[in-house]
Design a protein around this motif. Structure first.
Motif, PDB file in Angstrom:
ATOM      1  N   SER A   1       8.240 130.421  53.432  1.00  0.00           N
ATOM      2  CA  SER A   1       8.353 129.941  52.059  1.00  0.00           C
ATOM      3  C   SER A   1       9.820 129.865  51.639  1.00  0.00           C
ATOM      4  O   SER A   1      10.546 130.863  51.713  1.00  0.00           O
ATOM      5  N   VAL A   2      10.250 128.676  51.212  1.00  0.00           N
ATOM      6  CA  VAL A   2      11.613 128.483  50.712  1.00  0.00           C
ATOM      7  C   VAL A   2      11.537 127.664  49.433  1.00  0.00           C
ATOM      8  O   VAL A   2      11.017 126.550  49.423  1.00  0.00           O
ATOM      9  N   THR A   3      12.028 128.212  48.331  1.00  0.00           N
ATOM     10  CA  THR A   3      12.084 127.491  47.063  1.00  0.00           C
ATOM     11  C   THR A   3      13.492 127.630  46.484  1.00  0.00           C
ATOM     12  O   THR A   3      14.316 128.386  47.007  1.00  0.00           O
ATOM     13  N   THR A   4      13.752 126.886  45.420  1.00  0.00           N
ATOM     14  CA  THR A   4      15.072 126.946  44.794  1.00  0.00           C
ATOM     15  C   THR A   4      14.918 127.111  43.289  1.00  0.00           C
ATOM     16  O   THR A   4      13.867 126.806  42.717  1.00  0.00           O
ATOM     17  N   SER A   5      15.977 127.587  42.638  1.00  0.00           N
ATOM     18  CA  SER A   5      15.953 127.715  41.180  1.00  0.00           C
ATOM     19  C   SER A   5      17.341 127.485  40.607  1.00  0.00           C
ATOM     20  O   SER A   5      18.355 127.654  41.289  1.00  0.00           O
ATOM     21  N   ARG A   6      17.367 127.103  39.360  1.00  0.00           N
ATOM     22  CA  ARG A   6      18.622 126.795  38.673  1.00  0.00           C
ATOM     23  C   ARG A   6      19.417 128.068  38.407  1.00  0.00           C
ATOM     24  O   ARG A   6      18.866 129.178  38.423  1.00  0.00           O
ATOM     25  N   PRO A   7      20.706 127.940  38.116  1.00  0.00           N
ATOM     26  CA  PRO A   7      21.471 129.118  37.680  1.00  0.00           C
ATOM     27  C   PRO A   7      20.993 129.561  36.297  1.00  0.00           C
ATOM     28  O   PRO A   7      20.528 128.733  35.491  1.00  0.00           O
ATOM     29  N   ALA A   8      21.125 130.816  36.006  1.00  0.00           N
ATOM     30  CA  ALA A   8      20.838 131.295  34.655  1.00  0.00           C
ATOM     31  C   ALA A   8      21.906 130.769  33.703  1.00  0.00           C
ATOM     32  O   ALA A   8      23.074 130.642  34.091  1.00  0.00           O
ATOM     33  N   PRO A   9      21.553 130.463  32.457  1.00  0.00           N
ATOM     34  CA  PRO A   9      22.564 129.989  31.504  1.00  0.00           C
ATOM     35  C   PRO A   9      23.770 130.927  31.400  1.00  0.00           C
ATOM     36  O   PRO A   9      24.898 130.466  31.200  1.00  0.00           O
ATOM     37  N   GLU A  10      23.544 132.220  31.559  1.00  0.00           N
ATOM     38  CA  GLU A  10      24.654 133.171  31.457  1.00  0.00           C
ATOM     39  C   GLU A  10      25.704 132.936  32.537  1.00  0.00           C
ATOM     40  O   GLU A  10      26.891 133.211  32.327  1.00  0.00           O
ATOM     41  N   MET A  11      25.310 132.430  33.681  1.00  0.00           N
ATOM     42  CA  MET A  11      26.287 132.136  34.729  1.00  0.00           C
ATOM     43  C   MET A  11      27.234 131.027  34.278  1.00  0.00           C
ATOM     44  O   MET A  11      28.441 131.077  34.526  1.00  0.00           O
ATOM     45  N   PHE A  12      26.681 130.022  33.604  1.00  0.00           N
ATOM     46  CA  PHE A  12      27.537 128.971  33.054  1.00  0.00           C
ATOM     47  C   PHE A  12      28.383 129.526  31.910  1.00  0.00           C
ATOM     48  O   PHE A  12      29.571 129.202  31.792  1.00  0.00           O
ATOM     49  N   ALA A  13      27.766 130.344  31.074  1.00  0.00           N
ATOM     50  CA  ALA A  13      28.510 130.915  29.954  1.00  0.00           C
ATOM     51  C   ALA A  13      29.717 131.708  30.449  1.00  0.00           C
ATOM     52  O   ALA A  13      30.817 131.613  29.875  1.00  0.00           O
ATOM     53  N   ALA A  14      29.528 132.460  31.530  1.00  0.00           N
ATOM     54  CA  ALA A  14      30.641 133.246  32.086  1.00  0.00           C
ATOM     55  C   ALA A  14      31.736 132.325  32.618  1.00  0.00           C
ATOM     56  O   ALA A  14      32.934 132.592  32.443  1.00  0.00           O
ATOM     57  N   ALA A  15      31.340 131.221  33.269  1.00  0.00           N
ATOM     58  CA  ALA A  15      32.330 130.265  33.784  1.00  0.00           C
ATOM     59  C   ALA A  15      33.098 129.619  32.637  1.00  0.00           C
ATOM     60  O   ALA A  15      34.322 129.415  32.735  1.00  0.00           O
ATOM     61  N   TYR A  16      32.408 129.300  31.548  1.00  0.00           N
ATOM     62  CA  TYR A  16      33.073 128.683  30.402  1.00  0.00           C
ATOM     63  C   TYR A  16      34.041 129.673  29.733  1.00  0.00           C
ATOM     64  O   TYR A  16      35.150 129.291  29.345  1.00  0.00           O
ATOM     65  N   ARG A  17      33.621 130.930  29.612  1.00  0.00           N
ATOM     66  CA  ARG A  17      34.508 131.933  29.015  1.00  0.00           C
ATOM     67  C   ARG A  17      35.764 132.123  29.859  1.00  0.00           C
ATOM     68  O   ARG A  17      36.880 132.227  29.331  1.00  0.00           O
ATOM     69  N   ALA A  18      35.566 132.147  31.178  1.00  0.00           N
ATOM     70  CA  ALA A  18      36.704 132.343  32.070  1.00  0.00           C
ATOM     71  C   ALA A  18      37.680 131.173  31.978  1.00  0.00           C
ATOM     72  O   ALA A  18      38.902 131.345  31.976  1.00  0.00           O
ATOM     73  N   ALA A  19      37.156 129.956  31.898  1.00  0.00           N
ATOM     74  CA  ALA A  19      38.014 128.778  31.791  1.00  0.00           C
ATOM     75  C   ALA A  19      38.816 128.813  30.483  1.00  0.00           C
ATOM     76  O   ALA A  19      40.015 128.504  30.466  1.00  0.00           O
ATOM     77  N   ALA A  20      38.141 129.188  29.399  1.00  0.00           N
ATOM     78  CA  ALA A  20      38.832 129.274  28.111  1.00  0.00           C
ATOM     79  C   ALA A  20      39.908 130.362  28.147  1.00  0.00           C
ATOM     80  O   ALA A  20      41.020 130.162  27.640  1.00  0.00           O
ATOM     81  N   ALA A  21      39.581 131.497  28.764  1.00  0.00           N
ATOM     82  CA  ALA A  21      40.556 132.593  28.854  1.00  0.00           C
ATOM     83  C   ALA A  21      41.773 132.189  29.676  1.00  0.00           C
ATOM     84  O   ALA A  21      42.883 132.687  29.456  1.00  0.00           O
ATOM     85  N   ALA A  22      41.570 131.249  30.624  1.00  0.00           N
ATOM     86  CA  ALA A  22      42.671 130.784  31.471  1.00  0.00           C
ATOM     87  C   ALA A  22      43.501 129.698  30.788  1.00  0.00           C
ATOM     88  O   ALA A  22      44.475 129.207  31.371  1.00  0.00           O
ATOM     89  N   GLY A  23      43.105 129.305  29.571  1.00  0.00           N
ATOM     90  CA  GLY A  23      43.909 128.353  28.819  1.00  0.00           C
ATOM     91  C   GLY A  23      43.289 126.999  28.576  1.00  0.00           C
ATOM     92  O   GLY A  23      43.899 126.142  27.921  1.00  0.00           O
ATOM     93  N   ALA A  24      42.080 126.756  29.076  1.00  0.00           N
ATOM     94  CA  ALA A  24      41.445 125.452  28.860  1.00  0.00           C
ATOM     95  C   ALA A  24      41.089 125.270  27.386  1.00  0.00           C
ATOM     96  O   ALA A  24      40.588 126.191  26.739  1.00  0.00           O
ATOM     97  N   GLU A  25      41.361 124.082  26.872  1.00  0.00           N
ATOM     98  CA  GLU A  25      41.012 123.764  25.492  1.00  0.00           C
ATOM     99  C   GLU A  25      39.693 122.991  25.411  1.00  0.00           C
ATOM    100  O   GLU A  25      39.169 122.747  24.322  1.00  0.00           O
ATOM    101  N   GLY A  26      39.175 122.579  26.580  1.00  0.00           N
ATOM    102  CA  GLY A  26      37.902 121.901  26.667  1.00  0.00           C
ATOM    103  C   GLY A  26      37.401 121.956  28.098  1.00  0.00           C
ATOM    104  O   GLY A  26      38.187 122.220  29.023  1.00  0.00           O
ATOM    105  N   ILE A  27      36.114 121.747  28.293  1.00  0.00           N
ATOM    106  CA  ILE A  27      35.508 121.850  29.626  1.00  0.00           C
ATOM    107  C   ILE A  27      34.576 120.664  29.844  1.00  0.00           C
ATOM    108  O   ILE A  27      33.792 120.308  28.951  1.00  0.00           O
ATOM    109  N   VAL A  28      34.666 120.069  31.035  1.00  0.00           N
ATOM    110  CA  VAL A  28      33.686 119.071  31.456  1.00  0.00           C
ATOM    111  C   VAL A  28      32.843 119.712  32.547  1.00  0.00           C
ATOM    112  O   VAL A  28      33.369 120.162  33.567  1.00  0.00           O
ATOM    113  N   SER A  29      31.542 119.775  32.315  1.00  0.00           N
ATOM    114  CA  SER A  29      30.615 120.455  33.218  1.00  0.00           C
ATOM    115  C   SER A  29      29.687 119.410  33.825  1.00  0.00           C
ATOM    116  O   SER A  29      28.837 118.843  33.129  1.00  0.00           O
ATOM    117  N   LEU A  30      29.860 119.142  35.124  1.00  0.00           N
ATOM    118  CA  LEU A  30      29.181 118.038  35.821  1.00  0.00           C
ATOM    119  C   LEU A  30      28.124 118.571  36.780  1.00  0.00           C
ATOM    120  O   LEU A  30      28.430 119.403  37.630  1.00  0.00           O
TER     121      LEU A  30
END
Length: 281
Positions: free
Chosen positions: A59-88
């Protein structure tokens, strides 16, 4: 050098690590569930492990990332100086990844534009690279999104699989198409169309299907400047041979990437996958 717009994508883009580092692209991993184990793509499970599990009918299935994983990436980008983020991200037709990113973007400390690329694998990767190049050149959020969307509009992806069974099991292709592909030993050529996997042509044998795949890519590439990616799963010789032939036959070839797909896409296509992404510059 600081950059006002950060680029985030997901692990199904299958970008070369050097390209991600050079363009400072952040990747959020999807999850592969192997038996009772939930493992992050790219760090905790390989495509080869998935191929072996599928061959043993595990059995092999897949699942999306939790929203918190994206939230952490966005916080880190902002902390590094980003004024905006494009998430593709990969096509919303395939995964809830886009939806998870949208949820996370609502509470991000800087504006986030979440883009459904309608693509996957290096078809998504080329969009992320276009966005990063726009941001590197000083583009704002709108200009960066526009660069990614323009690349997506011109990009095509075609692929061959030994069997449609894995795509059928995962709900990525209709039962009628899968049944057709199994009848009379037909070998299907597939393509991405409108963010979905669609049957493009039917060919009688694997060798003829791969030859036809090559012809389609050469025709689509034309004579202008173009980037191409060749993907495979447990079919390295096929991929290397196809790449070498394309190198000889595509006059405007700029970059040519050859790579094994990751665990998430591998779980849905099965061993024997051979694909090509054509992205005019």
């Amino acid at each position: 050098m600081s950059r006002h717009v950060a680029i985030v994508t997901d692990s199904t883009a299958y970008l070369p690590p050097q390209a991600m580092e050079r363009h400072r692209i952040v990747s959020v991993p999807l999850t592969v569930v192997l038996g009772s184990q939930a493992l992050e793509e790219g760090t905790e499970i390989s495509a080869r492990s998935v191929a072996q599990a599928l061959q043993k009918r595990k059995s092999v299935t897949t699942s999306r990332p939790a929203p918190e994983m994206f939230a952490a990436a966005y916080r880190a980008a902002a902390a590094a100086g980003a004024e905006g983020i494009v998430s593709l991200h990969l096509s919303a037709e395939f995964s809830g990844t886009y939806d998870a990113a949208v949820l996370a973007a609502k509470d991000a400390p800087v504006p986030v534009r979440v883009v459904d690329s309608g693509m996957v694998a290096m078809a998504l990767g080329f969009c992320a690279l276009a966005a990063a190049e726009a941001a590197d050149s000083g583009g704002d959020l709108d200009e960066t999104v526009a660069a990614a969307e323009k690349r997506a509009e011109g990009t095509s992806a075609y692929f061959y699989v030994d069997t449609l069974d894995y795509l059928r099991r995962g709900g990525r292709i209709g039962a009628a198409q899968a049944l057709f592909g199994s009848a009379l030993a037909v070998k299907p050529l597939l393509q991405l169309d409108g963010g979905r996997i669609e049957l493009r042509e039917k060919v009688r044998t694997a060798s003829k299907a791969i030859a036809r795949l090559e012809e389609i890519v050469v025709e689509r590439a034309g004579v202008g400047a173009v980037d191409i990616a060749v993907h495979h799963l447990a079919a390295e010789e096929r991929a290397t041979a196809l790449a070498e032939r394309l190198r000889e036959r595509v006059p405007g070839l700029a970059e040519l990437y050859v790579s094994e797909v990751g665990a998430v896409i591998g779980a849905h296509t099965g061993p024997g996958l051979l694909g090509a992404v054509v992205a005019p510059k």
